[in-house]
Design an enzyme around this catalytic site. Structure first.
Site, PDB file in Angstrom:
ATOM      1  N   ASP A 291      37.478  42.302  37.321  1.00  0.00           N
ATOM      2  CA  ASP A 291      36.861  42.116  38.641  1.00  0.00           C
ATOM      3  C   ASP A 291      36.527  43.492  39.195  1.00  0.00           C
ATOM      4  O   ASP A 291      36.322  44.429  38.431  1.00  0.00           O
ATOM      5  CB  ASP A 291      37.795  41.317  39.561  1.00  0.00           C
ATOM      6  CG  ASP A 291      37.039  40.462  40.579  1.00  0.00           C
ATOM      7  OD1 ASP A 291      36.253  41.041  41.335  1.00  0.00           O
ATOM      8  OD2 ASP A 291      37.225  39.237  40.606  1.00  0.00           O
ATOM      9  N   HIS A 314      33.613  44.714  37.718  1.00  0.00           N
ATOM     10  CA  HIS A 314      32.550  44.251  38.602  1.00  0.00           C
ATOM     11  C   HIS A 314      32.119  45.358  39.555  1.00  0.00           C
ATOM     12  O   HIS A 314      31.513  45.094  40.585  1.00  0.00           O
ATOM     13  CB  HIS A 314      32.991  43.018  39.398  1.00  0.00           C
ATOM     14  CG  HIS A 314      33.184  41.800  38.546  1.00  0.00           C
ATOM     15  ND1 HIS A 314      33.510  40.564  39.071  1.00  0.00           N
ATOM     16  CD2 HIS A 314      33.105  41.609  37.208  1.00  0.00           C
ATOM     17  CE1 HIS A 314      33.624  39.684  38.095  1.00  0.00           C
ATOM     18  NE2 HIS A 314      33.378  40.287  36.958  1.00  0.00           N
TER      19      HIS A 314
END
Length: 483
Positions: A291, A314
């Protein structure tokens, strides 16, 4: 008379010797289970190559990031690991086994209790063991200079089936109401996250791709809550069930030379998450996970991020902000001299429709992109389901600078995407020396802009003709943006 003087002299000598013995004894703190005082506190092992982008971190709290003239001297940062304190509380001396199977929680709590009560106390996790403890809150207030030093391996129970039913399933290690505390060491904090990632609940996908409705209550690995003047340095933190490290309601945080890692597909495993936290410095760290490598929530200001390598991940994100019509305030965030590689996003700002407040004073400078989707993205329509509807209010985004952003992008998405609210425009976006080329395939030359206003100081590659000049004719009520 001579004998009388000799007797007086002997008494004075004995008195001096007793005082010195008393002073020596007063510098040591003994526990009935403690076996040895020979352990030494060592600084975390870190040997960067000459090419590594090493930044000298300032003393906490770091300066306001907007002060670009700040140049800390090497003497600005003292290494807490070099402490020569004698107040060392080795968890083995309190009964910890360190075989990876026995529950050592009680020993850690006892060691913490003792260390908390003395100046510069050290809870020592020795290098020759693997210590398993259950969900624990290490709370203060404690005496100043407290150090939690992990030189061995520290880990939680292995998966949800081994997690005690009486423990919180939302967090593992919590440091609460502390001031002037350091988490450091040459060891590893292992999250044992695999069995949590396999849960068949959102956002996880179980074996065979099965998914059940509802959120997973996977624990964050390390959480600092309502604390100040914190230092985290030198550790390897890996395979967290959920967020690796969270800071809630803190002030004065220095993070330096961390390694944070988990697999690319591990769900919701943000590296470092901060919210309602001010005066933060994050330096010289390598983060790869499933993430955001760094996520910045509401209530954060004066955050300085430098010499961080991020990916796969991310990206580095501000948000999401404004969920459920809430007010969000973020200001003075600087990210510079960083590398983002093999990531789904690069530099991202994401807000929900219906929110209020503002994001202002954001500075992205000297960023190298390597095979990144959505290199520069503003998404003010962030939504996790198909049920979100258009709303007129929004978090106001202004004063965002992208300077010297270069590298390659994944052609599945345009490298620049500024989707601002229909009713509340993004303003004062500055683009300078932005050069992004395709990692593979054909150049995508159609950056997307919607209701975004700003200035191009230099030509951008690819060209960003959709960025509007000047300012919008009107904005909504300014009170919505007050923070």
């Amino acid at each position: 008379m001579k004998n009388h003087h000799s007797l007086m002299l002997l008494c004075i000598v004995m008195l001096v010797i007793c005082q010195n013995l008393g002073n020596v004894e007063g510098r040591y703190h003994f526990h009935k289970k403690q076996k040895s005082k020979t352990s030494n506190i060592v600084s975390p092992a870190y040997a960067p190559s000459p090419e590594d982008p090493i930044s000298q971190p300032p003393d906490y709290p770091p300066p306001v990031p907007s002060d670009q003239s700040y140049a800390p001297a090497p003497s600005d940062m003292s290494d807490p690991g070099n402490s020569t304190t004698d107040c060392i509380f080795d968890v083995r001396s309190f009964g910890a086994v360190g075989d990876g199977d026995n529950d050592d929680t009680a020993a850690f709590r006892d060691a913490w209790k003792e260390a908390c009560q003395v100046e510069s106390g050290v809870v020592l996790v020795p290098s020759d063991g693997t210590f398993m403890i259950t969900s624990t809150i290490f709370s203060g207030p404690c005496k100043s200079g407290l150090v939690f030093q992990v030189d061995g391996v520290l880990m939680p129970p292995n998966g949800p089936d081994c997690w005690p039913k009486s423990d919180s399933s939302k967090q593992w290690l919590v440091f609460y109401r502390l001031d002037d505390m350091t988490l450091t060491g040459t060891g590893t904090i292992e999250g044992n996250g695999q069995k949590w990632w396999d849960l068949p609940c959102k956002p996880h996908k179980g074996p065979g791709g099965s998914t059940l409705p509802g959120p997973c209550e996977s624990p964050a690995l390390i959480r600092f809550f309502m604390s100040s003047n914190l230092v985290v340095t030198g550790l390897r933190i890996q395979n967290s069930p959920q967020f690796h490290m969270k800071f809630d309601g803190c002030r004065g945080v220095l993070i330096n030379r961390l390694s944070i890692s988990s697999p690319k597909l591990s769900p919701n495993t943000d590296g470092i998450h901060i919210e309602n936290t001010k005066s933060v410095g994050i330096y010289n760290s390598v983060i790869g996970n499933g993430d955001d490598c760094i996520s910045i929530g509401t209530g954060c200001s004066d955050v300085d991020i430098e010499a961080v390598t991020c990916g796969p991940s991310h990206g580095i994100s501000i948000g999401s902000l404004g969920v459920q019509n809430s007010r969000a305030c973020v200001s003075n965030i600087t990210v510079r001299n960083a590398i983002i590689k093999d990531s789904d996003n690069g530099l991202r700002i994401k807000t929900w429709q219906g929110g209020s407040g503002s994001v202002t004073g954001i500075w992205f400078e000297n960023i190298q992109m390597e095979n990144v989707r959505n290199c520069l993205i503003v998404d003010q329509y962030y939504c996790l389901s198909k049920a979100c509807r258009n709303q007129t209010s929004a978090v106001y985004l202004t004063d965002v600078t992208y300077r010297n952003i270069k590298g390659t992008y994944d052609v599945r998405s345009p490298p620049i995407h500024f989707a601002c609210s229909d009713s509340v425009a993004c303003t004062n976006i500055t683009m300078s020396e932005v050069e992004l080329l395709p990692y593979e395939g054909v150049l995508v030359d159609d950056p997307f802009c919607w209701n975004a206003y700003g200035t191009q100081e230099t030509l951008t590659i690819p060209p960003i003709d959709c960025l509007q000049d000047g300012m919008p004719q009107s904005l909504a009520e300014n009170s919505l943006y007050d923070c």
